[in-house]
Design a protein around this motif. Structure first.
Motif, PDB file in Angstrom:
ATOM      1  N   GLU A  23       3.509  -3.532   3.167  1.00  0.00           N
ATOM      2  CA  GLU A  23       2.802  -4.654   3.243  1.00  0.00           C
ATOM      3  C   GLU A  23       1.389  -4.110   3.931  1.00  0.00           C
ATOM      4  OE1 GLU A  23       2.096  -9.002   4.748  1.00  0.00           O
ATOM      5  OE2 GLU A  23       4.200  -8.389   4.355  1.00  0.00           O
ATOM      6  N   LEU A  24       0.283  -4.254   3.044  1.00  0.00           N
ATOM      7  CA  LEU A  24      -0.967  -3.939   3.861  1.00  0.00           C
ATOM      8  C   LEU A  24      -1.261  -5.005   4.740  1.00  0.00           C
ATOM      9  CD1 LEU A  24      -3.639  -2.130   3.933  1.00  0.00           C
ATOM     10  CD2 LEU A  24      -4.463  -3.910   2.350  1.00  0.00           C
ATOM     11  N   ILE A  25      -1.809  -4.755   5.900  1.00  0.00           N
ATOM     12  CA  ILE A  25      -2.082  -5.693   7.079  1.00  0.00           C
ATOM     13  C   ILE A  25      -3.860  -5.701   7.156  1.00  0.00           C
ATOM     14  CG2 ILE A  25      -2.338  -5.916   9.511  1.00  0.00           C
ATOM     15  CD1 ILE A  25       0.335  -6.330   8.267  1.00  0.00           C
ATOM     16  N   GLY A  26      -4.399  -4.567   6.800  1.00  0.00           N
ATOM     17  CA  GLY A  26      -5.998  -4.693   6.585  1.00  0.00           C
ATOM     18  C   GLY A  26      -6.556  -2.986   6.423  1.00  0.00           C
ATOM     19  N   ASP A  79       0.285   2.845  10.752  1.00  0.00           N
ATOM     20  CA  ASP A  79      -1.120   2.847  11.154  1.00  0.00           C
ATOM     21  C   ASP A  79      -1.573   4.119  10.770  1.00  0.00           C
ATOM     22  OD1 ASP A  79      -3.249   1.529  11.652  1.00  0.00           O
ATOM     23  OD2 ASP A  79      -3.132   2.125  13.876  1.00  0.00           O
ATOM     24  N   HIS A  80      -2.329   4.157   9.539  1.00  0.00           N
ATOM     25  CA  HIS A  80      -2.843   5.424   9.125  1.00  0.00           C
ATOM     26  C   HIS A  80      -4.159   5.444   9.622  1.00  0.00           C
ATOM     27  CE1 HIS A  80      -2.956   8.975   6.638  1.00  0.00           C
ATOM     28  NE2 HIS A  80      -4.089   8.373   5.910  1.00  0.00           N
ATOM     29  N   GLU A  97      -9.446   3.331   9.145  1.00  0.00           N
ATOM     30  CA  GLU A  97      -8.000   2.909   9.385  1.00  0.00           C
ATOM     31  C   GLU A  97      -7.125   1.881   8.318  1.00  0.00           C
ATOM     32  OE1 GLU A  97      -5.438   0.407  12.737  1.00  0.00           O
ATOM     33  OE2 GLU A  97      -7.654   0.083  12.647  1.00  0.00           O
ATOM     34  N   ILE A  98      -6.030   2.238   7.872  1.00  0.00           N
ATOM     35  CA  ILE A  98      -5.336   1.629   7.058  1.00  0.00           C
ATOM     36  C   ILE A  98      -4.045   1.092   7.661  1.00  0.00           C
ATOM     37  CG2 ILE A  98      -4.123   1.505   4.847  1.00  0.00           C
ATOM     38  CD1 ILE A  98      -6.241   4.361   5.380  1.00  0.00           C
ATOM     39  N   ALA A  99      -4.148  -0.112   7.965  1.00  0.00           N
ATOM     40  CA  ALA A  99      -2.875  -0.634   8.709  1.00  0.00           C
ATOM     41  C   ALA A  99      -1.906  -1.446   7.767  1.00  0.00           C
ATOM     42  CB  ALA A  99      -3.490  -1.874   9.945  1.00  0.00           C
ATOM     43  N   ALA A 100      -0.424  -0.856   7.772  1.00  0.00           N
ATOM     44  CA  ALA A 100       0.312  -1.065   7.031  1.00  0.00           C
ATOM     45  C   ALA A 100       1.506  -1.838   8.087  1.00  0.00           C
ATOM     46  CB  ALA A 100       0.928  -0.154   6.213  1.00  0.00           C
ATOM     47  N   VAL A 156       0.777  -1.437  -0.038  1.00  0.00           N
ATOM     48  CA  VAL A 156       0.181  -0.132  -0.127  1.00  0.00           C
ATOM     49  C   VAL A 156       0.682   1.171  -0.104  1.00  0.00           C
ATOM     50  CG1 VAL A 156      -0.115  -0.227   2.547  1.00  0.00           C
ATOM     51  CG2 VAL A 156      -1.974   1.164   1.141  1.00  0.00           C
ATOM     52  N   LYS A 157       0.430   2.603  -0.761  1.00  0.00           N
ATOM     53  CA  LYS A 157       0.989   3.585  -0.702  1.00  0.00           C
ATOM     54  C   LYS A 157      -0.142   4.580  -0.321  1.00  0.00           C
ATOM     55  CE  LYS A 157       1.916   6.128  -4.464  1.00  0.00           C
ATOM     56  NZ  LYS A 157       2.369   6.487  -5.924  1.00  0.00           N
TER      57      LYS A 157
END
Length: 110
Positions: free
Chosen positions: A51-54, A72-73, A65-68, A32-33
């Motif tokens: 790497e994307l977590i979820g 953690d965004h 939430e974007i977890a990488a 993910v970017k």
């Protein structure tokens, strides 16, 4: 590819379902970017190909939430979410925050 706006009422179930498929390997793993676009700040890359977590939307706290892998965004009080889909899978996301900041989430399949 088809871009569509998700209604707020479907955010939680949409991302819960997609996240479950991702964890179970029904959709390919990806990196993910995350890019931020804001009139005052301009364009900024926050995360480069991790790497994307979820993905998750928490309606109680109104946070997306974007977890990488190493980041953690959190997007507080999102107002709109657009998904670019192909064959039932997410190719890109755009989340607009309450202050107009656009969070552009790009994916690259591993």
């Amino acid at each position: 590819m088809a871009v569509r706006k998700l209604e707020k009422s479907e955010w939680e179930s949409y991302f819960d379902e997609w996240d479950k498929k991702y964890r179970e390997g029904q959709v390919p793993k990806r990196d993910v970017k995350i890019e931020l676009v804001n009139e005052d700040l301009g364009d900024q890359i926050e995360t480069w190909w991790q790497e994307l977590i979820g993905l998750d939307y928490d309606p109680k706290n109104d946070i997306f939430e974007i977890a990488a892998e190493r980041h953690d965004h959190l997007i507080r009080k999102p107002t709109e979410i657009y998904v670019d889909e192909e064959n039932g899978d997410i190719k890109n996301l755009e989340v607009i925050q309450w202050d107009g900041t656009k969070h552009i989430i790009s994916f690259k399949t591993k």
